[in-house]
Design a protein around this motif. Sequence first.
Motif, PDB file in Angstrom:
ATOM      1  N   SER A   1       0.817  -1.207   0.000  1.00 25.91           N
ATOM      2  CA  SER A   1       0.000   0.000   0.000  1.00 25.91           C
ATOM      3  C   SER A   1       0.855   1.263   0.000  1.00 25.91           C
ATOM      4  O   SER A   1       0.362   2.350   0.228  1.00 25.91           O
ATOM      5  CB  SER A   1      -0.972  -0.003   1.167  1.00 25.91           C
ATOM      6  OG  SER A   1      -0.272  -0.211   2.367  1.00 25.91           O
TER       7      SER A   1
ATOM      8  N   LEU B   1      -1.238  -0.660  13.767  1.00 22.10           N
ATOM      9  CA  LEU B   1      -2.700  -0.753  13.778  1.00 22.10           C
ATOM     10  C   LEU B   1      -3.207  -0.825  15.211  1.00 22.10           C
ATOM     11  O   LEU B   1      -4.208  -0.197  15.562  1.00 22.10           O
ATOM     12  CB  LEU B   1      -3.161  -1.986  12.993  1.00 22.10           C
ATOM     13  CG  LEU B   1      -3.076  -1.878  11.474  1.00 22.10           C
ATOM     14  CD1 LEU B   1      -3.398  -3.223  10.835  1.00 22.10           C
ATOM     15  CD2 LEU B   1      -4.033  -0.823  10.951  1.00 22.10           C
TER      16      LEU B   1
ATOM     17  N   GLN C   1      -3.282   2.549  16.694  1.00 25.25           N
ATOM     18  CA  GLN C   1      -4.438   3.334  16.255  1.00 25.25           C
ATOM     19  C   GLN C   1      -5.713   2.829  16.906  1.00 25.25           C
ATOM     20  O   GLN C   1      -6.630   3.596  17.206  1.00 25.25           O
ATOM     21  CB  GLN C   1      -4.540   3.306  14.729  1.00 25.25           C
ATOM     22  CG  GLN C   1      -3.391   4.046  14.069  1.00 25.25           C
ATOM     23  CD  GLN C   1      -3.286   3.764  12.579  1.00 25.25           C
ATOM     24  OE1 GLN C   1      -4.017   4.307  11.778  1.00 25.25           O
ATOM     25  NE2 GLN C   1      -2.381   2.872  12.209  1.00 25.25           N
ATOM     26  N   GLY C   2      -5.766   1.511  17.156  1.00 21.25           N
ATOM     27  CA  GLY C   2      -6.902   0.963  17.892  1.00 21.25           C
ATOM     28  C   GLY C   2      -6.955   1.530  19.302  1.00 21.25           C
ATOM     29  O   GLY C   2      -8.020   1.863  19.814  1.00 21.25           O
TER      30      GLY C   2
ATOM     31  N   ARG D   1      -5.774   4.390  20.207  1.00 16.91           N
ATOM     32  CA  ARG D   1      -6.204   5.785  20.079  1.00 16.91           C
ATOM     33  C   ARG D   1      -7.736   5.869  20.019  1.00 16.91           C
ATOM     34  O   ARG D   1      -8.357   6.660  20.720  1.00 16.91           O
ATOM     35  CB  ARG D   1      -5.614   6.382  18.787  1.00 16.91           C
ATOM     36  CG  ARG D   1      -6.179   7.757  18.405  1.00 16.91           C
ATOM     37  CD  ARG D   1      -5.906   8.062  16.951  1.00 16.91           C
ATOM     38  NE  ARG D   1      -6.670   7.177  16.071  1.00 16.91           N
ATOM     39  CZ  ARG D   1      -6.407   6.957  14.803  1.00 16.91           C
ATOM     40  NH1 ARG D   1      -5.376   7.535  14.237  1.00 16.91           N
ATOM     41  NH2 ARG D   1      -7.152   6.160  14.073  1.00 16.91           N
ATOM     42  N   ASP D   2      -8.348   4.995  19.199  1.00 13.25           N
ATOM     43  CA  ASP D   2      -9.792   5.062  18.997  1.00 13.25           C
ATOM     44  C   ASP D   2     -10.556   4.510  20.186  1.00 13.25           C
ATOM     45  O   ASP D   2     -11.647   4.969  20.492  1.00 13.25           O
ATOM     46  CB  ASP D   2     -10.193   4.292  17.729  1.00 13.25           C
ATOM     47  CG  ASP D   2      -9.796   5.034  16.472  1.00 13.25           C
ATOM     48  OD1 ASP D   2      -9.362   6.185  16.592  1.00 13.25           O
ATOM     49  OD2 ASP D   2      -9.908   4.443  15.379  1.00 13.25           O
ATOM     50  N   ASN D   3     -10.036   3.494  20.836  1.00 18.06           N
ATOM     51  CA  ASN D   3     -10.812   2.825  21.868  1.00 18.06           C
ATOM     52  C   ASN D   3      -9.949   1.904  22.738  1.00 18.06           C
ATOM     53  O   ASN D   3      -9.919   0.693  22.534  1.00 18.06           O
ATOM     54  CB  ASN D   3     -11.903   2.003  21.198  1.00 18.06           C
ATOM     55  CG  ASN D   3     -13.117   1.903  22.068  1.00 18.06           C
ATOM     56  OD1 ASN D   3     -12.983   1.812  23.288  1.00 18.06           O
ATOM     57  ND2 ASN D   3     -14.284   1.929  21.473  1.00 18.06           N
TER      58      ASN D   3
ATOM     59  N   ARG E   1     -18.411  13.436   3.019  1.00 16.08           N
ATOM     60  CA  ARG E   1     -18.463  13.026   4.417  1.00 16.08           C
ATOM     61  C   ARG E   1     -17.890  14.111   5.299  1.00 16.08           C
ATOM     62  O   ARG E   1     -17.029  14.867   4.883  1.00 16.08           O
ATOM     63  CB  ARG E   1     -17.649  11.742   4.601  1.00 16.08           C
ATOM     64  CG  ARG E   1     -18.243  10.591   3.844  1.00 16.08           C
ATOM     65  CD  ARG E   1     -18.981   9.678   4.797  1.00 16.08           C
ATOM     66  NE  ARG E   1     -20.132   9.028   4.188  1.00 16.08           N
ATOM     67  CZ  ARG E   1     -20.053   8.023   3.304  1.00 16.08           C
ATOM     68  NH1 ARG E   1     -18.893   7.595   2.927  1.00 16.08           N
ATOM     69  NH2 ARG E   1     -21.142   7.475   2.842  1.00 16.08           N
TER      70      ARG E   1
ATOM     71  N   GLY F   1     -15.860  13.720   7.274  1.00 17.30           N
ATOM     72  CA  GLY F   1     -14.411  13.554   7.235  1.00 17.30           C
ATOM     73  C   GLY F   1     -13.881  12.668   8.333  1.00 17.30           C
ATOM     74  O   GLY F   1     -14.298  11.548   8.457  1.00 17.30           O
ATOM     75  N   ARG F   2     -13.030  13.215   9.163  1.00 12.91           N
ATOM     76  CA  ARG F   2     -12.161  12.383   9.956  1.00 12.91           C
ATOM     77  C   ARG F   2     -12.840  11.789  11.173  1.00 12.91           C
ATOM     78  O   ARG F   2     -13.985  12.032  11.454  1.00 12.91           O
ATOM     79  CB  ARG F   2     -10.945  13.188  10.356  1.00 12.91           C
ATOM     80  CG  ARG F   2     -10.273  13.814   9.159  1.00 12.91           C
ATOM     81  CD  ARG F   2      -9.091  14.594   9.569  1.00 12.91           C
ATOM     82  NE  ARG F   2      -8.395  13.921  10.634  1.00 12.91           N
ATOM     83  CZ  ARG F   2      -7.645  12.859  10.491  1.00 12.91           C
ATOM     84  NH1 ARG F   2      -7.485  12.351   9.293  1.00 12.91           N
ATOM     85  NH2 ARG F   2      -7.042  12.311  11.508  1.00 12.91           N
ATOM     86  N   ARG F   3     -12.041  11.038  11.879  1.00 15.38           N
ATOM     87  CA  ARG F   3     -12.550  10.360  13.061  1.00 15.38           C
ATOM     88  C   ARG F   3     -13.129  11.363  14.046  1.00 15.38           C
ATOM     89  O   ARG F   3     -12.702  12.489  14.120  1.00 15.38           O
ATOM     90  CB  ARG F   3     -11.426   9.552  13.708  1.00 15.38           C
ATOM     91  CG  ARG F   3     -10.355  10.389  14.327  1.00 15.38           C
ATOM     92  CD  ARG F   3      -9.096   9.576  14.490  1.00 15.38           C
ATOM     93  NE  ARG F   3      -7.919  10.400  14.360  1.00 15.38           N
ATOM     94  CZ  ARG F   3      -7.438  11.165  15.314  1.00 15.38           C
ATOM     95  NH1 ARG F   3      -8.048  11.241  16.445  1.00 15.38           N
ATOM     96  NH2 ARG F   3      -6.337  11.858  15.126  1.00 15.38           N
ATOM     97  N   SER F   4     -14.110  10.889  14.778  1.00 19.65           N
ATOM     98  CA  SER F   4     -14.756  11.765  15.753  1.00 19.65           C
ATOM     99  C   SER F   4     -13.860  11.982  16.953  1.00 19.65           C
ATOM    100  O   SER F   4     -13.025  11.196  17.252  1.00 19.65           O
ATOM    101  CB  SER F   4     -16.049  11.123  16.228  1.00 19.65           C
ATOM    102  OG  SER F   4     -15.823   9.783  16.564  1.00 19.65           O
TER     103      SER F   4
END
Lengths: 349, 263
Positions: free
Chosen positions: A15, A202, A205-206, A208-210, A344, A346-349
């Motif tokens: 990627s 990853l 980042q997980g 970070r989100d939760n 959209r 856009g980015r994460r809440s």
Amino acid sequence: MNEAAWGRKLDWTSSLRINPAYWVVAAILLILPAFASNFILYQLFGWTFILGMIALSLMFLAGYGGMVSLAQMTVAGIAGYMVAIFGDSAITDISQGWPWYISIPLALLVAALFATATGWLAGRTEGIYTIMITLAIAAAFFYFFNQNYVIFNGFSGFNGVLPPKLFGLDWRHPIAFYYLTLFWAAAWYFAAIYVSRSPFGLALQGIRDNPRRMAALGYHVTAHKVAAYAIAALPAATGGILLTWQSAQISPGTAGIGPAIDILIVAVIGGIGHPAGAFIGAFIYVILKTFAVDLIVLVGLGSERFRLLIGLGFLVVVFWSPDGILGLWEKLKQSRGLNPLLRRAGRRS
Amino acid sequence: MTNGAISLERTFSAGTANALELRGVSKTFGALSALDDVTITIGPGEKRAVLGSNGAGKTTLFNCITGDFLPSAGAIRFFGEDITNAPAHERIRRGLRRTYQISLLFAGLTVVDNVYLACKGVARGRFSLMRPGRRDTIMEGAEELVRTVRLEASRDTKVSDLSYGQQRQLEIAMALAGAPRFILFDEPAAGLSPGERRELIEILSGLPSHMGYIIIEHDMDVALRVSESVTMMHNGRIFKEGKPSEIEDDEEVQSLYLGGGNA
């Protein structure tokens, strides 16, 4: 397996899709020494790459891990001090004069250990408390460098800290120094992008989100956070060593509270969502810091008021685009050519 | 299967390999008693529904089992092992899974990355800095789960851009990751359309027989169809246990719960 699915799989592994913009930027940066003056190469770009690496360290923690650490400049400062202490400097009473292949790895190691300890303390906290703890650590070390004469030579620090004459080159020559900083900036930039798609990245980042959900999936959240601090120490430490070589000196002021906050400003101006933000922010900061003085004087204010401009720039960016210059870019891209119904938020809440 | 007269008196020392045993579990928040002396025994492969009105303590029960917080009193065993004070991630590594009532997903990541994280959480190499290759078994497992819950079309969509129903499906995929031994489903059907509910029942009925679960569900159609035994809770206590048919016919239950305006 059908063609589309196979294509997607390929996408997962490779990627690092190469955007034409990458080629343009790479080409310009590579041939820049053919046109640019020594001042531009050494001061503007050398400093941009160095600040960018230190800001990248913060971006890695804050953008991927949701941990805003104000101690990244201290990590850089410690690495700078270590090359002065283990390597050569004008302060021969303290400097050990060990060869670069020992002093540099040792400097990176000490910086990483310091960052690990910082992460061990700060990784148990969240949000504002992480900022407060790391700020306290940065402040404590600033005063420690200032007051310790046995190891850190107190207020005056170390001068005459020069890069090794590797390959017979003077690495403080503007062109050599330009390519040296460019190389490491690019290396850490691509490393950050690569790692962001690795299991560790990853997971970060997980977290970070939760973070609670990550624990519920079997991850040891604190251990991941501490490891993130250790890994993020490497670009910061590289930046710290190069910064020390650039000015041939390191003193407590290099890693003071002001510079620590400047790193946060750099990362936020550029945008903490992507590693590129760190370098964009660094470039804007360096340009402002270099030329704002002239502009301020032109308007009739005292030259010491140059920070006013940086502060205003910061306010404008944060007000108009909380995701920094990169966020602004994303917004522009989205508002063009996209079905407005599908646009959209856009980015994460 | 231990239906009907569920063996409440069975003790830990019997050495049975029950999937889950709770003995006298209580949880108080200040003066509030959210769980009061709850004792439940769930045999291997058993599919249990937990019913009760809001505030009955169902989700608190799940939080105690998964270790989101520790019970104030009592003991919890998972396949014979005392996990009362084990940290959450240790319980997950032993094969316990849960879904959340309010989706707790990773909003900034794509569908497949969410499932990949769930699979990787119980695998080796959680700290690996190397990207997974094309033949990475964990990645293949994640792709498989994305198909199982019928989300392959949204594989690369960021979770923040998914519909509510899709987020619920993703929740289930993540609970199924990494060979679970026992799953806690917290209102999986809440907010789903009738069609999505049918899909959910299919997914749950399609689980292997050795994979037991507890399902908290307000929709009786779903709850009674996918469970072999039912526990009714009220005010933090166990109020009744039995087979789905017994619960459905129980007058007390009907007056307290089924007639309670849940339609």
